[in-house]
Every structure is written in C-alpha cells, then in structure tokens.
Design an enzyme around this catalytic site. Structure first.
Site, mmCIF file in Angstrom:
data_model
loop_
_atom_site.group_PDB
_atom_site.id
_atom_site.type_symbol
_atom_site.label_atom_id
_atom_site.label_comp_id
_atom_site.label_asym_id
_atom_site.label_seq_id
_atom_site.Cartn_x
_atom_site.Cartn_y
_atom_site.Cartn_z
ATOM 1 N N ASP A 1 -8.961 6.667 10.778
ATOM 2 C CA ASP A 1 -8.920 5.774 9.314
ATOM 3 C C ASP A 1 -9.651 4.454 9.478
ATOM 4 O O ASP A 1 -9.125 3.517 8.881
ATOM 5 C CB ASP A 1 -7.462 5.727 8.915
ATOM 6 C CG ASP A 1 -7.250 5.366 7.595
ATOM 7 O OD1 ASP A 1 -8.380 5.930 6.693
ATOM 8 O OD2 ASP A 1 -6.185 4.877 6.985
ATOM 9 N N GLY B 1 0.856 -1.126 -0.055
ATOM 10 C CA GLY B 1 -0.140 -0.006 -0.028
ATOM 11 C C GLY B 1 0.898 1.036 -0.161
ATOM 12 O O GLY B 1 1.975 1.121 -0.386
ATOM 13 N N SER C 1 5.330 -2.066 2.468
ATOM 14 C CA SER C 1 4.769 -3.531 1.936
ATOM 15 C C SER C 1 4.752 -4.374 3.277
ATOM 16 O O SER C 1 5.195 -3.962 4.387
ATOM 17 C CB SER C 1 5.835 -4.234 1.186
ATOM 18 O OG SER C 1 5.962 -3.351 -0.081
#
Length: 644
Positions: free
Chosen positions: A448, A333, A337
């Site tokens: 998030d 992302g 990693s």
C-alpha cells in the site's frame, strides 16, 4: 373468507398482493402511438421524443428531433440515430459532425469501448448503453512527426490537408502505434476492419458515416387492471400473466375492505415481531460475541507468542491519558482515527485507534508484526500498542509535517517542496522500502505504498507507514500467495489482477513506488477512474513520449531541477513496467536515483492492457486497473512541470 385463520405465510402473500395492486393502481400510463422524425417512423417505448408526453417512454431514454434528424446525446456527444431495431434492442448512431459526401468531415467526439462501463442492472433510473454483440472496432486518427510506411496506417490525403496525417483501422494494441505518432482522435465503427494496400481513407470514412451500434436494456411491461406496469428484467421470476378481468373484480372487492384487512394484518405482524424479536436479538448477540471473541483470542494468542517484544503494551486508560480524552484528532480514515498524544516523558506521539476489523484482527497483527522490531530512519517507529478486547490502538512517533499527499497535491496552507526536497524524499522512501525487502529476517511486502502512507518528520525525512495490508514473506521464496488483490486503486500492480504476467512478489511494491514518483513529479493524482472526458490517453505512455521527445521542462526551473525531474520520471517508468520481471529491485532503484541522469537507459514503452485473464471477477478489474491511468489528452501538449 376468514382472515384471522390464515397462516403467517398466507398473510405474507396477502401483503405482497396488496402492495402489487397498489403499484399497479398508482401507474398512469397511456398507450402512445409511435413518433416520427426524419426517416425514423418507429420511435416508441422505451424511447420518446423530447416533445412527446412524459409517460410515452422512460425519461432516461429521451431523443430529440433537430432539423428533421433524430438526435441522441451520448456521453456529452451529439449523435444522429440512423435506425432503431427493437428486435435485438440496438440503435445505429453516427457522429453528427460526419457528412457522408464530405470525406474531410471528422467526428467531433472521441468514443471508445471503455466509455461503456458497467452499470448496475438493478438501477432503473440510469440508461444502460452497451454492446449487444462484440464491441465495435476502434479507429485511431494520428498525427506523426515522420512519414510512416506500414499496412496498418492509411494516409488521410487528399481528404485532410495535413502533413503526415494517418488513420488506423481496427486498433488492437498500443504497440502498433509508432513512437513518432500522437493519437488525435479515437472513434468506433460497426463494419469489419479492412487491411491492405487497396484500402483508402474514403473507405474508412464511409464506415464512419454508416455509424456503430449500441444496445439498451430490455424493459418488460404488463397490463394490470387496464394500466401498464413496467420494470427492467433483473433475472428473477415475475408474474407474466395479469388477467384484467380477475384483477378488476379483485380490486373492487379489496377497495371496500382493504383498510380493515391492512389493520388486521399489521396487528398480526406486530404481534409476531414482538414474540420473535427477543429470540432474534439473542441469536444476533451470540453470533456477534462469538465472532469478536475469536478475533480477540487471535490477537492475544499472537501477542503471547512474541517473546522479547520491543514495543510497549499500554492499557486503554493509558491511551486515554496520553490523548487527553481523545481531544486532538489529526485525521480519520477507513482504519479508524488518529489522535495527537503525549507520553509520560513528554515525547509527542500519534495514536491510531483502530475501528472494527473486517479480517479477524489481521490488520492489527500485520502492523504490529511487521514493524514491531523494525528500526530504520525511513520507516515509522512503533512505540507501543493497546489490545484490550475491542479497544485496539497503535502508538507511533509524531510526524509534525504530516503525510506527503498534502504537498504532492498542493493543498492550500501547505508549503511547496523544492525539487531537491522531492528528490531526497523519493530517495528516502526507496531506502525504506529496500530495507523492508532486504534488511529484515523476514521480507516485508507493504502492498500500500502511496503518498498518504509516507509521513514527514520535522526535517522532511520520509517515513514509510501504515502496514495494515503488509505480508511477511520468506526471503527464499520468489513469489507470495494471495487470495485477493490488496492495495489502493491507482497504485496496485497489475500482477495482482492478472495471473499470467508474473507472480506476486516484492516487485508489487516497486510498481507502487513508481506510481508515487509519477505523482510527485506531475503533482497530480493518477487516479481518474471516473473521468468525464472521452478524449483520454494512457498517462505513463504520454509521459514516455514527452521524455523521448525531450519535452520535459520545469517552469521557472534550473537545469539541475530539470535533470532531477527527468531522472525521477525515468526511474518511475522503469518501476511501472507491465511485467514484474522487467522492473528493477528497490536496491537498483536506489542506485538509479543516486546516480547521474546520463547513466540511465530509457525504459521500454509502457503498455496498458495485458492480454491475460483477470484473477478477480465481477468487479470490472480490467477497466478499474487501466482507467486509473487515464489522462485527458486535452489537458496539456507537453510535460511542463511547476518548480514550486
């Protein structure tokens, strides 16, 4: 002229001049006469008809002449061009399906101001449609279950033979739409709104037949040596005069010696680059090293200040051994990693290797500080970390069932979750967030919450993960100060964009959790910021209407499964209320998910646009936040949910 004696600034000017002349020479332009179609006789640059020569207009501004009517295809819709005003750069267009003398003829395509999103003015290959002045008014066609008695609603009879069919002139707020009414069509009109008892549907239909205006971006053209050179104005100074005689003589002179000049200038530029490159490289290396040294010092200072730190500190060589040379990658992302590893004890672990930090290592500090001492069954466990200069890693418990998004979005190769499992997962996530808000010395705001950050262990017990955007906050403070919005589009609470609807607090996580529930129930992404369809409606508002109308159903499901689905939807609607003060705390959310459906009250109807000023500017935050909640109204007419 002695080229070798020119200063470097003069050489640069020569390079620019040569490139400009080459661009002028490369343009092959024909001064075209205006084209005609029907009642339009002034179709000229930047427009052209489909059959005109390609150099007569920009290829992105092509019109058609069909049945003696000038046609513009706008956002997949067909519109007749009624007039072109080159003075104020506007076109007046009308939906092709609307007939002036037939009031039963309705527009075929939905179109709102939201369709005219921001387009980069530096992009010369994209048509730039917008509004020259204020946006046109928005007209709504609605079908209602019951008769409506309101001055805002105009009955469509006798033009439209449908019971309880209405039209609203100049729609401004979602609150004006009655609960029993469903929006069928949204269109634009240029003429001012009229409200009153004497307004008929014929008046509104005449407004539609008159059309609305859109504007295009201005294009400037110059004549260079008898040829036309065009560009879109970008707000920078460009030479407006281009004397044809001067450039003609200059071009002839350069034609004989330009290759020699280019070679000489190229050699001088190369020599200059060779001399300056070491200095430039040394400066860049020094700047880069100072910035990263500052980041490493900040991370090390933070780690040294933490006494009795629970997670284990590993060396980079330990990390390499655990991952067997980073052989088994689990995912990747924007953060870096993730690799599968094994500890000395034989315990499996997920090791996240962080990439380059854009916040002076603050994402690493956030994650370690947030969950370094947290121990909860629904929060991922941080086993250890690595911090050796640029090598930074976080070691977590391995979650064999991956992240929740693989099951919510029904990817191939992943088993479907039962409704009982979905309810247990949502309840576990709520417990985890509640613990972060109330169970620690410092309140932890995650910022998030989304399916990608919910991990599932071997028993599908959910774990809240990824604390890179988290913020530690004193429990005694009601709000937290943020310099910029943080999170993922589609899950960000509106108060992070709009400063006057409420302060930023733990209620931002409550909003994100509500969006998570929406996705779990609907098994579709709410994020649709680039929707191609124009017939769209506000997704939570549509779900709310389905709940109120009792249309929530689970395909091939039991009564208990329908109760679970309706309970999760109701809780989600409470969580995504516009104002933070209207949302429940996570403790209350847990109680609602654990309680009976019959004890839950129906929340207020969600709204889409707060009448506030965005905190951020220059990024179309209003369209970005609201468009993530749009749903194509043609997708479904009832909330029918898969049971698998």
């Amino acid at each position: 002229m002695n080229i070798s004696r020119l200063p470097l600034s003069g050489l640069s000017a020569f390079v620019v001049l040569i490139i400009y002349l080459q661009a002028c020479n490369a343009q092959v332009s024909h001064l075209c006469a205006p084209s005609s179609c029907g009642n339009l006789h002034n179709i000229s640059y930047p427009f052209r008809l489909k059959d005109d020569p390609q150099n007569c207009g920009y290829y992105e501004y092509v019109l058609s002449c069909e049945n003696n009517q000038t046609v513009l295809y706008l956002y997949a819709g067909k519109y007749y061009v009624q007039a072109i005003n080159y003075g104020n750069l506007t076109l007046r267009v009308v939906d092709a399906a609307v007939q002036k003398d037939n009031c039963s003829s309705l527009p075929r395509y939905s179109l709102t101001a939201a369709n005219f999103s921001y387009i980069d003015p530096y992009d010369l290959d994209t048509p730039w449609w917008n509004f020259n002045r204020r946006p046109p008014k928005l007209i709504l066609f609605m079908k209602c279950a019951n008769p409506v008695n309101s001055p805002l609603y105009v009955d469509t009879s006798p033009c439209i033979n449908a019971k309880d069919s209405y039209v609203m002139d100049n729609f401004t707020s979602i609150t004006d739409v009655e609960n029993s009414c469903r929006v069928e069509l949204m269109v634009l009109s240029l003429l001012p709104a009229r409200v009153g008892k004497n307004i008929s549907f014929m008046d509104i239909h005449n407004d539609l037949a008159y059309g609305f205006e859109v504007s295009w971006s201005e294009i400037f053209c110059q004549i260079c040596s008898g040829r036309e050179f065009c560009f879109r104005d970008r707000g920078i100074d460009r030479p407006r005069g281009c004397s044809e005689d001067f450039f003609k003589d200059l071009r002839d002179w350069f034609k004989s010696i330009r290759y020699l000049i280019l070679v000489i200038i190229g050699l001088l530029i190369v020599a200059k680059s060779i001399c300056c490159t070491p200095c430039v490289m040394a400066f860049l290396i020094y700047t880069w090293s100072r910035r990263h040294l500052s980041m490493y010092d900040s991370i090390e200072e933070f780690l040294q200040s933490q006494n009795n730190f629970a997670p284990v500190r590993y060396s980079y060589s330990d990390i390499r051994k655990m991952t067997n040379g980073f052989r088994d990658k689990l995912g990747e992302g924007g953060y870096g990693s993730v690799y599968k590893g094994k500890l000395r004890s034989g315990r499996l672990a997920a090791i996240k290797m962080l990439g380059k930090s854009k916040a002076n290592g603050q994402d690493f500090i956030n994650e370690v500080a947030s969950i370094g001492r947290v121990h909860h069954v629904n929060v991922v466990q941080l086993i250890g970390f690595c911090a050796e200069r640029s090598k930074r890693a976080l070691v977590y418990d391995f979650m064999p069932n991956g992240s929740l998004d693989k099951y919510v979005f029904s990817r191939e190769g992943h088993a479907h979750l039962s409704w009982k499992q979905m309810h247990e997962i949502s309840l576990g996530v709520a417990h985890g967030i509640d613990y972060l808000h109330r169970g620690c010395e410092m309140q932890i705001l995650h910022f998030d919450i989304k399916p990608h950050n919910i991990l599932l262990d071997e028993n599908f017990v959910p774990k809240v993960s990824d604390f890179g955007l988290a913020k530690l906050h004193k429990t005694s403070d009601n709000t937290v100060s943020l310099t910029a919005a943080r999170g993922t589009i589609g899950y960000i609470a509106p108060e992070l964009f709009y400063k006057n609807i409420g302060g930023v607090s733990y209620k931002a996580d409550v909003y994100s959790f509500g969006m998570l529930l929406m996705e779990m129930v609907g098994k579709k992404k709410n994020l649709n910021a680039e929707a191609e369809h124009s017939s769209q409606t506000y997704f939570p508002n549509w779900v709310y209407n389905e709940v109120v109308d009792g249309k929530v159903a689970v395909r091939n499901g039991t009564k208990d499964e329908e109760k679970i689905a309706k309970k999760m939807i109701t809780v989600a609607l409470w969580c995504i209320q516009m104002k933070p003060s209207d949302r429940p705390s996570m403790n209350r959310v847990v109680e609602m998910l654990e309680g009976d459906l019959e004890s839950l009250e129906i929340p207020p109807k969600p709204t889409i646009y707060p009448e506030e000023t965005p905190i951020m500017s220059g990024e179309n935050t209003d369209e970005t936040w609201s468009s993530s909640m749009l749903l194509d109204s043609s997708e479904s007419i009832s909330l029918l949910i898969n049971s698998d």
